[in-house]
Each structure stands twice: as structure tokens, then as C-alpha cells.
Design a protein around this motif. Structure first.
Motif, PDB file in Angstrom:
ATOM      1  N   VAL A   1      -3.885 -10.902   6.816  1.00 38.64           N
ATOM      2  CA  VAL A   1      -5.315 -10.915   5.450  1.00 38.64           C
ATOM      3  C   VAL A   1      -6.393  -9.853   7.010  1.00 38.64           C
ATOM      4  CG1 VAL A   1      -6.956 -12.152   4.898  1.00 38.64           C
ATOM      5  CG2 VAL A   1      -4.346 -13.205   4.273  1.00 38.64           C
ATOM      6  N   THR A   2      -5.845 -10.688   7.971  1.00 33.45           N
ATOM      7  CA  THR A   2      -7.188  -9.875   8.808  1.00 33.45           C
ATOM      8  C   THR A   2      -6.614  -8.418   9.252  1.00 33.45           C
ATOM      9  OG1 THR A   2      -5.214  -9.778  11.134  1.00 33.45           O
ATOM     10  CG2 THR A   2      -6.507 -12.114  10.028  1.00 33.45           C
ATOM     11  N   LEU A   3      -5.894  -7.480   8.958  1.00 36.36           N
ATOM     12  CA  LEU A   3      -5.788  -6.110   8.895  1.00 36.36           C
ATOM     13  C   LEU A   3      -6.020  -5.229   7.762  1.00 36.36           C
ATOM     14  CD1 LEU A   3      -1.854  -6.142  10.240  1.00 36.36           C
ATOM     15  CD2 LEU A   3      -3.809  -6.463  11.022  1.00 36.36           C
ATOM     16  N   ARG A   4      -7.780  -5.492   7.452  1.00 39.76           N
ATOM     17  CA  ARG A   4      -7.812  -4.914   6.662  1.00 39.76           C
ATOM     18  C   ARG A   4      -8.906  -3.210   6.310  1.00 39.76           C
ATOM     19  NH1 ARG A   4     -10.563  -9.103   3.268  1.00 39.76           N
ATOM     20  NH2 ARG A   4      -9.683 -10.834   4.002  1.00 39.76           N
ATOM     21  N   SER A   5      -8.648  -3.079   7.006  1.00 41.55           N
ATOM     22  CA  SER A   5      -8.545  -1.549   7.424  1.00 41.55           C
ATOM     23  C   SER A   5      -7.643  -0.805   8.519  1.00 41.55           C
ATOM     24  CB  SER A   5      -9.666  -1.110   8.480  1.00 41.55           C
ATOM     25  OG  SER A   5      -9.892  -1.300   9.341  1.00 41.55           O
ATOM     26  N   ALA A   6      -7.012   0.539   8.055  1.00 37.48           N
ATOM     27  CA  ALA A   6      -5.965   1.275   8.665  1.00 37.48           C
ATOM     28  C   ALA A   6      -6.305   1.339  10.390  1.00 37.48           C
ATOM     29  CB  ALA A   6      -6.110   2.764   8.164  1.00 37.48           C
ATOM     30  N   GLU A   7      -7.292   1.391  10.267  1.00 40.56           N
ATOM     31  CA  GLU A   7      -7.387   1.000  12.402  1.00 40.56           C
ATOM     32  C   GLU A   7      -7.285   0.118  12.695  1.00 40.56           C
ATOM     33  OE1 GLU A   7     -10.600   2.096  10.740  1.00 40.56           O
ATOM     34  OE2 GLU A   7      -9.604   3.861  10.541  1.00 40.56           O
ATOM     35  N   ASP A   8      -6.845  -1.451  11.790  1.00 39.87           N
ATOM     36  CA  ASP A   8      -6.313  -2.830  12.768  1.00 39.87           C
ATOM     37  C   ASP A   8      -5.255  -2.764  13.262  1.00 39.87           C
ATOM     38  OD1 ASP A   8      -9.023  -3.631  12.127  1.00 39.87           O
ATOM     39  OD2 ASP A   8      -8.394  -4.075  10.031  1.00 39.87           O
TER      40      ASP A   8
ATOM     41  N   LEU B   1       2.036  -0.936  12.114  1.00 43.26           N
ATOM     42  CA  LEU B   1       0.859  -0.991  11.928  1.00 43.26           C
ATOM     43  C   LEU B   1      -0.494   0.218  11.721  1.00 43.26           C
ATOM     44  CD1 LEU B   1      -0.250  -4.213  13.595  1.00 43.26           C
ATOM     45  CD2 LEU B   1       0.404  -4.653  11.670  1.00 43.26           C
ATOM     46  N   ASP B   2       0.821   1.698  12.012  1.00 41.09           N
ATOM     47  CA  ASP B   2      -0.281   2.896  12.446  1.00 41.09           C
ATOM     48  C   ASP B   2       0.157   3.327  10.449  1.00 41.09           C
ATOM     49  OD1 ASP B   2      -0.746   5.510  12.460  1.00 41.09           O
ATOM     50  OD2 ASP B   2       0.691   6.118  14.279  1.00 41.09           O
ATOM     51  N   PRO B   3      -1.026   3.771  10.275  1.00 39.90           N
ATOM     52  CA  PRO B   3      -1.592   4.361   8.663  1.00 39.90           C
ATOM     53  C   PRO B   3      -0.351   5.587   8.690  1.00 39.90           C
ATOM     54  CG  PRO B   3      -3.078   4.620  10.114  1.00 39.90           C
ATOM     55  CD  PRO B   3      -1.684   3.731  11.000  1.00 39.90           C
ATOM     56  N   ALA B   4       0.307   6.455  10.009  1.00 44.53           N
ATOM     57  CA  ALA B   4       0.809   7.551   9.666  1.00 44.53           C
ATOM     58  C   ALA B   4       2.171   7.115  10.232  1.00 44.53           C
ATOM     59  CB  ALA B   4       0.070   8.915  10.119  1.00 44.53           C
TER      60      ALA B   4
ATOM     61  N   ALA C   1      -0.566  -0.648   8.127  1.00 48.03           N
ATOM     62  CA  ALA C   1      -1.529  -1.008   8.227  1.00 48.03           C
ATOM     63  C   ALA C   1      -2.796  -1.022   6.873  1.00 48.03           C
ATOM     64  CB  ALA C   1      -2.158   0.473   9.163  1.00 48.03           C
ATOM     65  N   GLY C   2      -3.938  -2.068   6.936  1.00 45.96           N
ATOM     66  CA  GLY C   2      -5.009  -1.668   5.891  1.00 45.96           C
ATOM     67  C   GLY C   2      -4.589  -3.237   5.109  1.00 45.96           C
ATOM     68  N   ILE C   3      -2.975  -3.301   5.341  1.00 46.52           N
ATOM     69  CA  ILE C   3      -2.474  -4.774   3.983  1.00 46.52           C
ATOM     70  C   ILE C   3      -3.504  -5.068   3.788  1.00 46.52           C
ATOM     71  CG2 ILE C   3      -1.032  -6.137   5.518  1.00 46.52           C
ATOM     72  CD1 ILE C   3       0.553  -4.621   2.831  1.00 46.52           C
ATOM     73  N   GLY C   4      -4.240  -6.134   4.331  1.00 46.85           N
ATOM     74  CA  GLY C   4      -4.960  -6.796   4.336  1.00 46.85           C
ATOM     75  C   GLY C   4      -6.584  -6.188   2.555  1.00 46.85           C
TER      76      GLY C   4
END
Length: 134
Positions: free
Chosen positions: A127-134, A54-57, A67-70
Motif C-alpha cells: 500500500v505504501t508503494l504509491r508512485s513509480a519512484e517508491d 519495483l522498477d517500473p521499467a 512500482a506504484g502498486i499502492g
């Protein structure tokens, strides 16, 4: 007379044992979780976390970070709802490939390996993972 009483007690005892067995079996059946998002996070941790961070990096073992998949699901550009797109990506992972990741990398068996309720819960979580920080 004593034989009949003993027989009656045995029948009553058998009924109680049967009722107890049914009660125990009913209690062992897993009810649907009250919160599909929490259940989806549990499914993610069991089936997805090994390959998808879930870490964008990253780090990623195999697949792209989620990360941000939503947000990506909402903006899929294919005319599908976010839930439809995510569901398809789970059961048919080669339908739309992420650049840099080859076809066949993700198992194609989640549509049969997971119960429908697990897939729906996973979709609800993703769906709840809307941003890279979620």
C-alpha cells in the motif's frame, strides 16, 4: 538425612531446569514485528522480488513490476479498499490479471503458504508503494 537432602536438591534443580527451559522456549517464539511495513518489505524481498521488480521499467523475471502498486490498488475500480484488493491479489492472483500476463503465472498457494500476519504485513508494505519512484 543425607538422602532426603539430596532428593530435595534434585527436586529443586528439576524445577529450575523446567523454568529455564520454559524461559528459553518463550524467548525463541517470534513476536510480531513492531513495524508491519518493514516486515512486509522483508516478506516482499523473500517471496516476491524474484518475479516482481519495483522498477517500473523492469527487469521482471516473470510478473509485472510492482512500482506504484499502492496507487493501482487505491484505484482498482472494483469497489474494494486498497488493502482488500492487494490481499485478494496475493491469495487469488488470477482474480484480476494484468494485461500481458497469463493466468496461472503466479503461485496460488500464498494464502496457505504465508501466515496471516505475513500477508497483512505484505499488504501494509505494498500500500505504501504509491508512485513509480517508491
Amino acid at each position: 538425612m543425607a538422602g532426603r537432602t539430596r532428593s530435595t536438591y534434585c527436586r529443586i534443580g528439576s524445577w529450575f531446569a523446567l523454568i529455564a527451559l520454559i524461559s528459553i522456549m518463550s524467548a525463541c517464539q517470534r513476536a510480531d514485528p513492531p513495524d508491519p511495513v518493514a516486515e512486509g518489505e522483508r516478506v516482499y524481498r523473500i517471496y516476491c522480488l524474484g518475479c516482481h521488480s519495483l522498477d517500473p521499467a523492469g527487469p521482471t523475471a516473470l510478473g509485472p513490476p510492482l512500482a506504484g502498486i499502492g496507487a493501482r490498488a487505491v484505484n482498482n475500480g472494483e469497489g474494494l479498499s486498497a488493502a482488500e484488493w492487494l490481499r485478494r491479489e496475493i491469495v487469488d492472483p488470477d482474480a484480476a490479471l494484468t494485461p500481458g500476463y497469463p493466468a496461472g503465472l503466479m503461485p496460488r498457494t500464498y494464502g496457505t503458504d504465508l501466515r496471516a500476519a505475513q500477508i497483512e504485513a505484505l499488504v501494509a508494505y505494498l500500500v505504501t508503494l504509491r508512485s513509480a519512484e517508491d
